[in-house]
Design a protein around this motif. Structure first.
Motif, short mmCIF file in Angstrom:
data_model
loop_
_atom_site.label_atom_id
_atom_site.label_comp_id
_atom_site.label_asym_id
_atom_site.label_seq_id
_atom_site.Cartn_x
_atom_site.Cartn_y
_atom_site.Cartn_z
N GLU A 199 0.85 -1.18 0.00
CA GLU A 199 0.00 0.00 0.00
C GLU A 199 0.89 1.23 0.00
O GLU A 199 1.78 1.38 0.84
N LEU A 200 0.66 2.10 -0.95
CA LEU A 200 1.54 3.24 -1.16
C LEU A 200 0.74 4.53 -1.12
O LEU A 200 -0.35 4.62 -1.69
N GLU A 201 1.31 5.51 -0.44
CA GLU A 201 0.64 6.80 -0.35
C GLU A 201 1.22 7.75 -1.40
O GLU A 201 2.43 7.82 -1.57
N VAL A 202 0.35 8.45 -2.06
CA VAL A 202 0.79 9.45 -3.02
C VAL A 202 1.25 10.69 -2.25
O VAL A 202 0.47 11.34 -1.58
N LYS A 203 2.54 10.97 -2.35
CA LYS A 203 3.11 12.10 -1.62
C LYS A 203 3.14 13.36 -2.46
O LYS A 203 2.94 14.47 -1.96
N GLU A 204 3.44 13.20 -3.73
CA GLU A 204 3.50 14.33 -4.64
C GLU A 204 3.03 13.88 -6.01
O GLU A 204 3.20 12.72 -6.39
N LEU A 205 2.47 14.80 -6.74
CA LEU A 205 2.01 14.47 -8.09
C LEU A 205 2.67 15.33 -9.15
O LEU A 205 2.72 14.98 -10.32
N ASP A 206 3.18 16.47 -8.73
CA ASP A 206 3.68 17.42 -9.69
C ASP A 206 5.05 17.92 -9.29
O ASP A 206 5.21 18.36 -8.15
N PRO A 207 6.05 17.89 -10.14
CA PRO A 207 5.98 17.44 -11.52
C PRO A 207 6.08 15.93 -11.66
O PRO A 207 5.77 15.40 -12.71
N ASN A 208 6.53 15.26 -10.60
CA ASN A 208 6.68 13.82 -10.67
C ASN A 208 5.89 13.16 -9.56
O ASN A 208 5.73 13.72 -8.48
N VAL A 209 5.46 11.97 -9.85
CA VAL A 209 4.75 11.22 -8.84
C VAL A 209 5.75 10.66 -7.83
O VAL A 209 6.75 10.07 -8.21
N VAL A 210 5.47 10.90 -6.56
CA VAL A 210 6.31 10.34 -5.50
C VAL A 210 5.42 9.47 -4.64
O VAL A 210 4.37 9.91 -4.16
#
Ligand SMILES: [Zn+2]
Length: 58
Positions: A34-45
């Motif tokens: 299970e992974l949490e989306v930390k950042e979307l812009d400019p790159n997905v983290v």
């Protein structure tokens, strides 16, 4: 358009839905992490999602 990302656990390529939001939890298709989306812009983290220990009163 979806965004490419990589599982930090197993390095599998993942596709993040275009409407994904920071804080959203996604599951790796390869290792089921299970992974949490930390950042979307400019790159997905992505980062390990913390184990759910609290009851949010759903
Ligand atoms: Zn994985």
């Amino acid at each position: 358009m979806s965004k490419p990302a990589k599982c930090p656990k197993c390095d599998a390529g993942l596709v993040i839905a275009d409407d994904a939001e920071v804080g959203e939890i996604i599951t790796c298709d390869e290792c089921s992490a299970e992974l949490e989306v930390k950042e979307l812009d400019p790159n997905v983290v992505l980062d390990d999602a913390p184990a759910v220990q609290e009851d949010w009163g759903e």
